[in-house]
Design an enzyme around this catalytic site. Structure first.
Site, PDB file in Angstrom:
ATOM      1  N   THR A  26      32.402  74.848 -16.338  1.00 41.09           N
ATOM      2  CA  THR A  26      32.396  73.446 -15.927  1.00 41.09           C
ATOM      3  C   THR A  26      31.177  72.739 -16.513  1.00 41.09           C
ATOM      4  OG1 THR A  26      31.159  73.762 -13.851  1.00 41.09           O
ATOM      5  CG2 THR A  26      33.561  74.083 -13.783  1.00 41.09           C
ATOM      6  N   GLY A  27      31.330  71.448 -16.764  1.00 39.70           N
ATOM      7  CA  GLY A  27      30.235  70.674 -17.330  1.00 39.70           C
ATOM      8  C   GLY A  27      29.785  71.205 -18.678  1.00 39.70           C
ATOM      9  N   SER A  28      30.750  71.545 -19.536  1.00 36.37           N
ATOM     10  CA  SER A  28      30.396  72.190 -20.807  1.00 36.37           C
ATOM     11  C   SER A  28      30.613  71.304 -22.025  1.00 36.37           C
ATOM     12  CB  SER A  28      31.180  73.496 -20.968  1.00 36.37           C
ATOM     13  OG  SER A  28      32.566  73.316 -20.776  1.00 36.37           O
ATOM     14  N   GLY A  84      24.884  70.083 -23.573  1.00 35.88           N
ATOM     15  CA  GLY A  84      23.780  70.789 -22.945  1.00 35.88           C
ATOM     16  C   GLY A  84      23.996  72.276 -22.750  1.00 35.88           C
ATOM     17  N   GLY A 100      25.861  73.896 -20.632  1.00 39.52           N
ATOM     18  CA  GLY A 100      27.248  74.301 -20.502  1.00 39.52           C
ATOM     19  C   GLY A 100      27.910  74.534 -21.843  1.00 39.52           C
ATOM     20  N   SER A 102      19.036  76.191  -9.880  1.00 42.31           N
ATOM     21  CA  SER A 102      17.683  75.931 -10.367  1.00 42.31           C
ATOM     22  C   SER A 102      16.675  76.692  -9.521  1.00 42.31           C
ATOM     23  CB  SER A 102      17.376  74.427 -10.299  1.00 42.31           C
ATOM     24  OG  SER A 102      15.988  74.186 -10.454  1.00 42.31           O
ATOM     25  N   TYR A 143      18.225  67.404  -4.681  1.00 45.06           N
ATOM     26  CA  TYR A 143      18.637  68.297  -5.759  1.00 45.06           C
ATOM     27  C   TYR A 143      18.234  69.737  -5.449  1.00 45.06           C
ATOM     28  CZ  TYR A 143      18.624  70.488 -10.391  1.00 45.06           C
ATOM     29  OH  TYR A 143      18.820  71.344 -11.447  1.00 45.06           O
TER      30      TYR A 143
END
Length: 264
Positions: free
Chosen positions: A13-15, A18, A20, A142, A155
């Site tokens: 996901t989110g690839s 960046g 991903g 993170s 976050y």
């Protein structure tokens, strides 16, 4: 190293850019057929085309995973393809956010994206893994989930939740052949990060050449024992190992890949 990913299907996901995108490229180079996910079809397609040009297998699934409708659209695009590896990389952040600038609504919004998107993908693809008796689920979180700063409190909280989610899911999937782990990342040297730090350097006295800027920026913003920012490939290689059959005895773990980040 041959990781044994040939014949596996991976959704990252989110690839579409960046970290991903780098994870998708590395998994494809190791033999997995990769589904590149994003909200922007052009950017996701560009990543998939680049992977195919390098000899890998890649397709595209588009949808906003902060919504059930978007998650359903991704599932529909994938269809009957069996997802063996799910990398929940999608996440948003705001480096300027503070306690005083974030409302309760802001906290709920970021939680919905950073945690809710993972839950939506797990609910849609992990039952198939369990039924087939093999799978890998990897959360990208993170180090701030374990070492939060005063800034970006919402976050940091979502990353603590991602780590907790990975551990809980591992217990749920015990003895199923499906593992669940998290990678807690430190700094990631993407092009926008390098441009940001280079722009901040003159006002902060960090120097003029990149090695000096990087060293001083790390000391000021995120001190670690290695003394530099992690490269996307370093994180992607760790994810590829977790995605492989070689990691079968590792589950419920949060692996800190942060250069020895310490609380300042």
């Amino acid at each position: 190293m041959k990781l044994g990913l040939e014949g596996k299907h991976a959704l990252v996901t989110g690839s579409s850019n960046g970290l991903g995108a780098e994870i998708a490229r590395v998994l494809a180079a190791e033999g997995a057929a990769v589904i590149v996910h994003g909200r922007d079809a052009r950017r996701a397609t560009d990543v998939a085309v680049a992977i195919r040009d390098d000899g890998g297998a890649a397709s595209v699934a588009i949808g906003d995973l902060a919504t059930d409708v978007g998650a359903d659209a991704v599932a529909a695009a994938i269809g009957d393809t069996p997802i063996d590896i799910l990398v929940n990389n999608l996440g948003i952040y705001d480096p300027e956010a503070t306690w005083s600038s974030t409302s309760a609504g802001d906290w709920l919004d970021i939680y919905n994206t950073n945690v809710g998107s993972s839950v939506r993908m797990i609910q849609r693809f992990v039952p198939g893994m369990r039924g087939r008796g093999w799978g890998r689920v990897i959360q990208i979180s993170s180090v701030l989930g374990q070492l939060p700063a005063a800034s970006q409190p919402h976050y940091a909280a979502t990353n603590a939740a991602r780590n907790n989610l990975a551990a809980s899911l591992a217990h749920e999937l015990k003895a199923s052949g499906v593992t669940s782990n998290a990678v807690a990342a430190g700094g990631i040297l993407t092009t926008p990060v390098r441009e940001l730090l280079t722009g901040l350097a003159p006002a902060n006295g960090w120097g003029e050449d990149w090695p000096e800027i990087e060293r001083n920026a790390v000391a000021a913003l995120g001190p670690n024992d290695v003394g530099r920012i992690g490269r996307p490939r370093e994180y992607a290689d760790l994810v590829a190992f977790l995605a492989s059959p070689l990691s079968g005895y590792l589950t419920g773990a949060t692996l800190r890949a942060d250069g020895g980040w310490y609380d300042h």
